[in-house]
Design an enzyme around this catalytic site. Structure first.
Site, PDB file in Angstrom:
ATOM      1  N   SER A  88      -1.287  -3.323  10.692  1.00  0.00           N
ATOM      2  CA  SER A  88      -0.930  -4.247   9.609  1.00  0.00           C
ATOM      3  C   SER A  88       0.315  -5.056   9.960  1.00  0.00           C
ATOM      4  O   SER A  88       1.262  -4.534  10.553  1.00  0.00           O
ATOM      5  CB  SER A  88      -0.632  -3.452   8.341  1.00  0.00           C
ATOM      6  OG  SER A  88      -1.740  -2.660   8.023  1.00  0.00           O
ATOM      7  N   ASP A 102      -9.255  -9.859   8.969  1.00  0.00           N
ATOM      8  CA  ASP A 102      -8.759  -8.489   8.731  1.00  0.00           C
ATOM      9  C   ASP A 102      -9.780  -7.382   9.005  1.00  0.00           C
ATOM     10  O   ASP A 102      -9.398  -6.314   9.451  1.00  0.00           O
ATOM     11  CB  ASP A 102      -8.274  -8.384   7.275  1.00  0.00           C
ATOM     12  CG  ASP A 102      -7.400  -7.155   7.032  1.00  0.00           C
ATOM     13  OD1 ASP A 102      -6.564  -6.835   7.901  1.00  0.00           O
ATOM     14  OD2 ASP A 102      -7.552  -6.508   5.985  1.00  0.00           O
ATOM     15  N   CYS A 152       0.883  -7.466  12.089  1.00  0.00           N
ATOM     16  CA  CYS A 152       1.165  -7.783  13.504  1.00  0.00           C
ATOM     17  C   CYS A 152       0.643  -9.176  13.852  1.00  0.00           C
ATOM     18  O   CYS A 152       0.529  -9.522  15.023  1.00  0.00           O
ATOM     19  CB  CYS A 152       0.490  -6.781  14.426  1.00  0.00           C
ATOM     20  SG  CYS A 152       1.370  -5.232  14.593  1.00  0.00           S
ATOM     21  N   ARG A 201       2.498 -11.886  -0.586  1.00  0.00           N
ATOM     22  CA  ARG A 201       1.158 -12.247  -0.089  1.00  0.00           C
ATOM     23  C   ARG A 201       0.633 -13.530  -0.715  1.00  0.00           C
ATOM     24  O   ARG A 201       1.015 -13.899  -1.820  1.00  0.00           O
ATOM     25  CB  ARG A 201       0.167 -11.120  -0.445  1.00  0.00           C
ATOM     26  CG  ARG A 201       0.508  -9.764   0.161  1.00  0.00           C
ATOM     27  CD  ARG A 201       0.065  -9.680   1.598  1.00  0.00           C
ATOM     28  NE  ARG A 201       0.358  -8.396   2.210  1.00  0.00           N
ATOM     29  CZ  ARG A 201      -0.400  -7.822   3.139  1.00  0.00           C
ATOM     30  NH1 ARG A 201      -1.496  -8.417   3.565  1.00  0.00           N
ATOM     31  NH2 ARG A 201      -0.051  -6.667   3.680  1.00  0.00           N
ATOM     32  N   HIS A 244     -10.764  -2.429  11.510  1.00  0.00           N
ATOM     33  CA  HIS A 244      -9.639  -3.241  11.048  1.00  0.00           C
ATOM     34  C   HIS A 244      -9.408  -4.346  12.087  1.00  0.00           C
ATOM     35  O   HIS A 244      -8.453  -4.299  12.855  1.00  0.00           O
ATOM     36  CB  HIS A 244      -8.411  -2.317  10.920  1.00  0.00           C
ATOM     37  CG  HIS A 244      -7.235  -2.939  10.237  1.00  0.00           C
ATOM     38  ND1 HIS A 244      -5.948  -2.511  10.443  1.00  0.00           N
ATOM     39  CD2 HIS A 244      -7.150  -3.940   9.324  1.00  0.00           C
ATOM     40  CE1 HIS A 244      -5.119  -3.217   9.703  1.00  0.00           C
ATOM     41  NE2 HIS A 244      -5.811  -4.087   9.017  1.00  0.00           N
ATOM     42  N   ARG A 299       0.846  -1.191   0.000  1.00  0.00           N
ATOM     43  CA  ARG A 299       0.000   0.000   0.000  1.00  0.00           C
ATOM     44  C   ARG A 299       0.884   1.246   0.000  1.00  0.00           C
ATOM     45  O   ARG A 299       1.975   1.251   0.566  1.00  0.00           O
ATOM     46  CB  ARG A 299      -0.891   0.020   1.238  1.00  0.00           C
ATOM     47  CG  ARG A 299      -1.988  -1.007   1.228  1.00  0.00           C
ATOM     48  CD  ARG A 299      -2.896  -0.881   2.425  1.00  0.00           C
ATOM     49  NE  ARG A 299      -2.241  -1.271   3.653  1.00  0.00           N
ATOM     50  CZ  ARG A 299      -1.732  -0.435   4.528  1.00  0.00           C
ATOM     51  NH1 ARG A 299      -1.823   0.875   4.359  1.00  0.00           N
ATOM     52  NH2 ARG A 299      -1.138  -0.878   5.622  1.00  0.00           N
ATOM     53  N   TYR A 309      -1.411  -3.474  -6.984  1.00  0.00           N
ATOM     54  CA  TYR A 309      -1.114  -4.333  -5.832  1.00  0.00           C
ATOM     55  C   TYR A 309      -2.152  -4.247  -4.719  1.00  0.00           C
ATOM     56  O   TYR A 309      -2.563  -3.144  -4.317  1.00  0.00           O
ATOM     57  CB  TYR A 309       0.253  -3.957  -5.241  1.00  0.00           C
ATOM     58  CG  TYR A 309       0.857  -5.088  -4.435  1.00  0.00           C
ATOM     59  CD1 TYR A 309       1.599  -6.076  -5.065  1.00  0.00           C
ATOM     60  CD2 TYR A 309       0.670  -5.187  -3.062  1.00  0.00           C
ATOM     61  CE1 TYR A 309       2.141  -7.133  -4.341  1.00  0.00           C
ATOM     62  CE2 TYR A 309       1.201  -6.231  -2.334  1.00  0.00           C
ATOM     63  CZ  TYR A 309       1.945  -7.207  -2.980  1.00  0.00           C
ATOM     64  OH  TYR A 309       2.473  -8.240  -2.266  1.00  0.00           O
ATOM     65  N   LYS A 366      -9.493  -2.409   1.707  1.00  0.00           N
ATOM     66  CA  LYS A 366      -9.204  -1.248   2.552  1.00  0.00           C
ATOM     67  C   LYS A 366     -10.036  -0.032   2.128  1.00  0.00           C
ATOM     68  O   LYS A 366     -10.501   0.739   2.974  1.00  0.00           O
ATOM     69  CB  LYS A 366      -7.712  -0.912   2.477  1.00  0.00           C
ATOM     70  CG  LYS A 366      -6.809  -2.063   2.856  1.00  0.00           C
ATOM     71  CD  LYS A 366      -7.057  -2.537   4.258  1.00  0.00           C
ATOM     72  CE  LYS A 366      -6.041  -3.602   4.670  1.00  0.00           C
ATOM     73  NZ  LYS A 366      -6.288  -4.082   6.030  1.00  0.00           N
TER      74      LYS A 366
HETATM   75  C1  OXD Z   1      -2.927  -4.468   5.692  1.00  0.00           C
HETATM   76  C2  OXD Z   1      -3.500  -5.652   5.038  1.00  0.00           C
HETATM   77  O1  OXD Z   1      -2.006  -3.852   5.143  1.00  0.00           O
HETATM   78  O2  OXD Z   1      -4.385  -6.283   5.627  1.00  0.00           O
HETATM   79  O3  OXD Z   1      -3.415  -4.133   6.790  1.00  0.00           O
HETATM   80  O4  OXD Z   1      -3.122  -5.975   3.900  1.00  0.00           O
HETATM   81 MN    MN Z   2      -5.071  -5.302   7.384  1.00  0.00          MN
END
Ligand code: OXD
Ligand code: MN
Length: 597
Positions: free
Chosen positions: A262, A287, A264, A380, A240, A69, A211, A220
């Protein structure tokens, strides 16, 4: 192709975008397997996809400039700058539309424009929302097939006049006559990338990136940034957060939602296998959670997504068995390494690289010979949630699951104990507002290793003024008849001599058990200056954690907290000016007084 809908507004929008972007042709997506296969075939022919030995799995390598991102190219273009607030990038919507219309003009030349009707949430659920993504990327179409519910069945629910959120996406790389992608991931340079949100119009315009969260606009952009605005206006929460269920040995089940910044380990927590006998954890989502009040005053959560877009590095049978099982077939891998026998490999997959690899950049890679990782740290996998062995049977229940507890957490090497509980809702909102984390690789433009405040893990995802968002959380707590979840602050990431003290992963079930018991009214706890904490015997000590270390991570670090308070007072809360709810500054004062008193 005939237009498969009579929805006038949708048809008019598709016509308008066709005229602007000038694609070679337009295709409406029906969501079928044949359509998915066709997208893959196009990308195999263009040498953008590599078939893998896992059934129906493919590898993609993105452009090195397009791997995550891009937060500094992400905009909340509300009419007033104040409505975007201090934590978002703002551009006047008219100016931004002018710039982007210039970029969109002719941007799909030589490409096919796909129209993807999609539902965030089970189709027809009253918590679900419909979006339509226009894109010139077959990679996006195939990923949307896995991550959302797409196609004809969505158009049926939309009918002739239903509401939808228009999501416009282009990779920003028109093709000249005869030109092909020919193995080169199409995207625009960084300074031409825009991930834009127009909250008043509930519209998304994304340009220049192919991406993840920049391009799969249901995730998101819609399910968090635009949905958070809708949630504020309509009295619900778009967060989130993962959603899991935890069942005790007697068969009693509770639901937990948890927000972490993100990368974690939300996916790992959502799918964990408890190390404590007799307990079971099942996954509802990894998520995003949309939570609405039910008739009974409880918050009911749905996972608006249909798949996982998880970080591959670090995922192994040990760290996340269920994720590894979810990606054995029908999955897409992006920016991982390729083995000689056409399997995937990444750092932390649990075994050594089997011979020579092709790294995420397409170069030969050998263990010990290259000092760069073989997989990009933000590589990913995209996999259907239905393939997760731990998926909860009720994960698609349109009415959602009633949430008993909310966890906030982040990567904090010091100060924040393993777990503590908020005294009440407003104290919980305070905890959410001070979440911070060591920065990881999920966003391209941030300095890895430093700690940044990430309130509610929503810093990059809140579609409006974060001060108003705090107020919205306070307001939720005032709803008459509300039976609110208990709120907890967890931290699996405490370090001593550079090493993690707590083993994490499945051992986190010990903390979830205490959370369960607290929500049930049966936990053992003590009142401390920072909130309710487990008594020393309330959480069993896992192997490898000494008694002294356990005491350390379950005690109040008075000095650390006073520094924390100082930082919040000087550097964090002032950002929100007069938008900061008074309940939060009061909570900060109360915390300081308790620590000093
Ligand atoms: C993030 C994701 O960046 O879930 O939080 O991809
Ligand atoms: Mn996320």
């Amino acid at each position: 192709m005939t237009t498969p809908t009579k929805h006038k507004k949708l048809i008019a929008w598709v016509d308008e975008i066709t005229q602007l972007t000038k694609p070679e042709k337009v295709e409406w997506c029906d969501g079928s397997q044949a359509e998915y296969d066709k997208m893959i075939k196009i990308m195999l022919d263009e040498k953008l996809a590599t078939p893998l030995k896992r059934p129906n799995c493919y590898l993609f390598r993105s452009d090195p400039s397009d791997v995550a991102r891009v937060e500094n190219r992400t905009y909340i273009a509300s009419k007033n700058k104040e409505d975007a607030g201090p934590t978002n990038n703002w551009i006047d919507p008219n100016e931004l539309k002018k710039t982007m219309t210039g970029l969109y003009d002719g941007c799909m030349e030589g490409r096919t424009m796909y129209v993807i009707p999609f539902s965030m949430g089970p189709i027809g659920s009253n918590i679900a929302k419909i979006g339509v993504e226009i894109t010139d990327s077959p990679y996006v179409v195939s990923n949307m097939h896995l991550m959302t519910r797409v196609g004809t069945k969505v158009l049926e629910v939309l009918g002739d006049s239903g509401e939808f959120i228009p999501c416009l996406h282009s990779v920003g790389k028109p093709l000249q006559a005869g030109e092909k992608d020919n193995g080169k991931w199409p995207c625009a340079p960084l300074d031409k990338k825009y991930i834009s949100h127009f909250p008043e119009e509930r519209t998304i315009w994304s340009y220049g990136s192919g991406y993840g969260g920049n391009a799969l606009l249901g995730k998101k952009c819609l399910a968090l940034r635009i949905a958070s605005v809708a949630a504020r206006d309509e009295g619900w929460l778009a967060e989130h957060m993962l959603i899991l269920s935890i069942t005790n040995p007697q068969g009693k089940k509770k639901y937990v939602a948890a927000a972490f910044p993100s990368a974690c380990g939300k996916t790992n927590l959502a799918m964990l296998i408890p190390t404590i006998p007799g307990w079971k954890v099942e996954t509802v989502g990894d998520d995003i959670a949309w939570m609405k009040f039910g008739q009974d005053g409880r918050l009911y959560a749905i996972n608006p997504e249909a798949g996982f877009f998880g970080v591959a590095p670090g995922t192994s049978l040990d760290s996340n068995y269920n994720a590894m099982k979810s990606i054995e077939k029908n999955s897409i891998f992006t920016n991982v390494a390729l083995t000689e026998d056409k399997d995937v490999w990444w750092e932390g997959i649990g075994y050594k690289a089997p011979g020579k690899l092709i790294d995420w950049l397409g170069n030969e890679w050998e263990e010990g010979k290259s000092d760069k990782p073989a997989a990009h740290p933000n590589a990913r996998f995209t996999a259907p949630a239905s393939q997760c062995p731990a998926v909860a049977p009720e994960w698609e229940d349109p009415k959602g699951v009633p949430i008993d507890a909310i966890l906030f957490g982040g990567r904090r090497p010091s100060t924040i104990p393993l777990v503590h509980q908020a005294r009440d809702w407003n104290h919980g909102v305070f905890i959410g507002s001070i979440v911070g984390s060591e920065i990881t690789a999920a966003a391209l433009d941030l300095q890895a290793g430093t700690i940044r405040r990430d309130p509610f893990a929503m810093l990059p995802f809140c579609g409006y003024n974060m001060g108003d968002y705090f107020q919205h959380w306070i307001n939720i707590g005032k709803k008459e008849g509300a039976k609110l979840p208990k709120i907890f602050f967890v931290n699996w990431f405490r370090k001593k001599d550079g090493k993690f003290i707590w083993p994490g992963y499945g051992e986190n079930s010990r903390v979830l058990k205490w959370v369960f018991e607290q929500a049930d009214g049966t936990g053992k706890f003590q009142d401390t200056a920072i909130g309710l904490m487990p008594t020393v015997d309330a959480i069993d000590r896992p192997e490898g954690v000494s008694e002294a270390d356990m005491k350390d991570i379950l005690s109040v670090d008075k000095e650390g907290w006073l520094k924390e308070i100082d930082d919040i007072r000087k550097n964090h809360y002032p950002k929100f000016g007069n938008k900061l709810p008074k309940e939060l500054s009061v909570a900060l004062d109360v915390l300081e007084n308790r620590l000093k008193g």
